[in-house]
Motif scaffolding. Sequence first.
Motif, PDB file in Angstrom:
ATOM      1  N   ILE A  85       0.863  -1.172   0.000  1.00 47.94           N
ATOM      2  CA  ILE A  85       0.000   0.000   0.000  1.00 47.94           C
ATOM      3  C   ILE A  85       0.905   1.228   0.000  1.00 47.94           C
ATOM      4  O   ILE A  85       1.753   1.373   0.888  1.00 47.94           O
ATOM      5  N   ILE A  86       0.727   2.089  -0.994  1.00 55.10           N
ATOM      6  CA  ILE A  86       1.550   3.292  -1.100  1.00 55.10           C
ATOM      7  C   ILE A  86       0.651   4.514  -1.100  1.00 55.10           C
ATOM      8  O   ILE A  86      -0.269   4.622  -1.912  1.00 55.10           O
ATOM      9  N   ASP A  87       0.932   5.428  -0.182  1.00 57.55           N
ATOM     10  CA  ASP A  87       0.281   6.740  -0.173  1.00 57.55           C
ATOM     11  C   ASP A  87       1.244   7.726  -0.809  1.00 57.55           C
ATOM     12  O   ASP A  87       2.377   7.894  -0.339  1.00 57.55           O
ATOM     13  N   PHE A  88       0.778   8.342  -1.887  1.00 57.62           N
ATOM     14  CA  PHE A  88       1.561   9.366  -2.567  1.00 57.62           C
ATOM     15  C   PHE A  88       1.116  10.743  -2.061  1.00 57.62           C
ATOM     16  O   PHE A  88       0.126  10.857  -1.348  1.00 57.62           O
ATOM     17  N   TYR A  89       1.820  11.769  -2.466  1.00 61.83           N
ATOM     18  CA  TYR A  89       1.439  13.122  -2.093  1.00 61.83           C
ATOM     19  C   TYR A  89       0.296  13.655  -2.956  1.00 61.83           C
ATOM     20  O   TYR A  89      -0.376  14.597  -2.574  1.00 61.83           O
ATOM     21  N   HIS A  90       0.090  13.043  -4.095  1.00 62.85           N
ATOM     22  CA  HIS A  90      -1.003  13.441  -4.980  1.00 62.85           C
ATOM     23  C   HIS A  90      -1.475  12.202  -5.741  1.00 62.85           C
ATOM     24  O   HIS A  90      -0.745  11.221  -5.848  1.00 62.85           O
ATOM     25  N   PRO A  91      -2.696  12.219  -6.249  1.00 62.37           N
ATOM     26  CA  PRO A  91      -3.207  11.050  -6.972  1.00 62.37           C
ATOM     27  C   PRO A  91      -2.327  10.695  -8.172  1.00 62.37           C
ATOM     28  O   PRO A  91      -1.942  11.562  -8.953  1.00 62.37           O
ATOM     29  N   VAL A  92      -1.995   9.416  -8.275  1.00 65.39           N
ATOM     30  CA  VAL A  92      -1.169   8.922  -9.367  1.00 65.39           C
ATOM     31  C   VAL A  92      -1.396   7.416  -9.499  1.00 65.39           C
ATOM     32  O   VAL A  92      -1.668   6.748  -8.510  1.00 65.39           O
ATOM     33  N   ALA A  93      -1.306   6.906 -10.705  1.00 67.81           N
ATOM     34  CA  ALA A  93      -1.417   5.466 -10.942  1.00 67.81           C
ATOM     35  C   ALA A  93      -0.175   5.037 -11.710  1.00 67.81           C
ATOM     36  O   ALA A  93      -0.049   5.315 -12.899  1.00 67.81           O
ATOM     37  N   ILE A  94       0.726   4.371 -11.036  1.00 69.89           N
ATOM     38  CA  ILE A  94       1.994   3.972 -11.641  1.00 69.89           C
ATOM     39  C   ILE A  94       1.996   2.462 -11.840  1.00 69.89           C
ATOM     40  O   ILE A  94       1.991   1.710 -10.863  1.00 69.89           O
ATOM     41  N   PRO A  95       2.015   1.990 -13.078  1.00 66.42           N
ATOM     42  CA  PRO A  95       2.080   0.539 -13.309  1.00 66.42           C
ATOM     43  C   PRO A  95       3.489   0.013 -13.038  1.00 66.42           C
ATOM     44  O   PRO A  95       4.464   0.765 -13.038  1.00 66.42           O
ATOM     45  N   HIS A  96       3.571  -1.286 -12.790  1.00 68.48           N
ATOM     46  CA  HIS A  96       4.871  -1.944 -12.596  1.00 68.48           C
ATOM     47  C   HIS A  96       4.802  -3.319 -13.243  1.00 68.48           C
ATOM     48  O   HIS A  96       3.811  -4.031 -13.087  1.00 68.48           O
ATOM     49  N   PRO A  97       5.859  -3.728 -13.950  1.00 76.65           N
ATOM     50  CA  PRO A  97       5.816  -5.014 -14.652  1.00 76.65           C
ATOM     51  C   PRO A  97       5.744  -6.244 -13.737  1.00 76.65           C
ATOM     52  O   PRO A  97       5.330  -7.313 -14.172  1.00 76.65           O
ATOM     53  N   HIS A  98       6.139  -6.101 -12.469  1.00 75.93           N
ATOM     54  CA  HIS A  98       6.128  -7.248 -11.557  1.00 75.93           C
ATOM     55  C   HIS A  98       5.073  -7.125 -10.468  1.00 75.93           C
ATOM     56  O   HIS A  98       5.147  -7.823  -9.446  1.00 75.93           O
ATOM     57  N   ALA A  99       4.084  -6.247 -10.686  1.00 76.75           N
ATOM     58  CA  ALA A  99       3.016  -6.076  -9.693  1.00 76.75           C
ATOM     59  C   ALA A  99       1.732  -5.681 -10.398  1.00 76.75           C
ATOM     60  O   ALA A  99       1.756  -5.021 -11.429  1.00 76.75           O
ATOM     61  N   GLU A 100       0.637  -6.113  -9.805  1.00 77.41           N
ATOM     62  CA  GLU A 100      -0.668  -5.741 -10.323  1.00 77.41           C
ATOM     63  C   GLU A 100      -1.173  -4.555  -9.508  1.00 77.41           C
ATOM     64  O   GLU A 100      -1.167  -4.593  -8.274  1.00 77.41           O
ATOM     65  N   LEU A 101      -1.594  -3.512 -10.182  1.00 73.57           N
ATOM     66  CA  LEU A 101      -2.181  -2.361  -9.517  1.00 73.57           C
ATOM     67  C   LEU A 101      -3.635  -2.725  -9.201  1.00 73.57           C
ATOM     68  O   LEU A 101      -4.496  -2.717 -10.070  1.00 73.57           O
ATOM     69  N   VAL A 102      -3.890  -3.097  -7.951  1.00 75.04           N
ATOM     70  CA  VAL A 102      -5.191  -3.625  -7.537  1.00 75.04           C
ATOM     71  C   VAL A 102      -6.220  -2.516  -7.394  1.00 75.04           C
ATOM     72  O   VAL A 102      -7.368  -2.673  -7.798  1.00 75.04           O
ATOM     73  N   SER A 103      -5.807  -1.395  -6.803  1.00 66.28           N
ATOM     74  CA  SER A 103      -6.751  -0.292  -6.641  1.00 66.28           C
ATOM     75  C   SER A 103      -6.005   1.031  -6.521  1.00 66.28           C
ATOM     76  O   SER A 103      -4.855   1.082  -6.096  1.00 66.28           O
ATOM     77  N   VAL A 104      -6.716   2.084  -6.930  1.00 72.01           N
ATOM     78  CA  VAL A 104      -6.230   3.453  -6.765  1.00 72.01           C
ATOM     79  C   VAL A 104      -7.390   4.243  -6.182  1.00 72.01           C
ATOM     80  O   VAL A 104      -8.472   4.275  -6.756  1.00 72.01           O
ATOM     81  N   ASN A 105      -7.162   4.841  -5.035  1.00 75.30           N
ATOM     82  CA  ASN A 105      -8.188   5.639  -4.379  1.00 75.30           C
ATOM     83  C   ASN A 105      -7.539   6.940  -3.940  1.00 75.30           C
ATOM     84  O   ASN A 105      -6.801   6.965  -2.958  1.00 75.30           O
ATOM     85  N   GLU A 106      -7.803   7.986  -4.700  1.00 74.29           N
ATOM     86  CA  GLU A 106      -7.181   9.283  -4.493  1.00 74.29           C
ATOM     87  C   GLU A 106      -5.666   9.109  -4.544  1.00 74.29           C
ATOM     88  O   GLU A 106      -5.147   8.683  -5.561  1.00 74.29           O
ATOM     89  N   ALA A 107      -4.947   9.385  -3.463  1.00 79.66           N
ATOM     90  CA  ALA A 107      -3.483   9.306  -3.497  1.00 79.66           C
ATOM     91  C   ALA A 107      -2.953   7.963  -2.987  1.00 79.66           C
ATOM     92  O   ALA A 107      -1.756   7.807  -2.790  1.00 79.66           O
ATOM     93  N   ARG A 108      -3.825   6.981  -2.806  1.00 75.25           N
ATOM     94  CA  ARG A 108      -3.409   5.660  -2.315  1.00 75.25           C
ATOM     95  C   ARG A 108      -3.514   4.628  -3.432  1.00 75.25           C
ATOM     96  O   ARG A 108      -4.545   4.499  -4.073  1.00 75.25           O
TER      97      ARG A 108
END
Length: 165
Positions: A85-108
């Motif tokens: 779980i990563i909290d960013f300073y602002h909303p962002v959706a960063i893909p990664h080749p070795h991980a599935e982006l399960v959810s994005v909720n505002e800056a998390r």
Amino acid sequence: MLHSPKVLFLDEPTIGLDVEAKYSVRKFIKEINQRSRTTIILTTHDLGDIQELCRRVIIINEGKIIEDGSLDGLIDKIAPCRHLIIDFYHPVAIPHPHAELVSVNEARSVYRFRKDEITAARLIEDISHQAPVKEVGLEEVKIDDIVRTVYRKGNAAFVSPAGRQ
């Protein structure tokens, strides 16, 4: 205990005890095992006892052994994934080749990744190069979910953190 047995059989040693008494009993069991090199065979439904006391786990269902090995090995076999779980300073959706982006909720953002493919540290490092990271958390599968999965479906199913399969 007076005769320092080589093997000690305990059946539900912490059942019905309060938190402080459980701690004391578990501490005593660990001390006997380490100090006297006593083998302890423990039957329990208390998964806290298993996590605190056991290096080897044997799961029996309907009189048959369905798992036998280390607790870590069982967890890796049944639950090969973690959630980062990563909290960013602002909303962002960063893909990664070795991980599935399960959810994005505002800056998390929540990533699911296989422990055998990438470490959490490497995933955090890769993602933090693309956006500043405020907070990180790692969610492991609960031992209850592991055991429930073993009993329910045999050892063929995988389980993810938060009980998702």
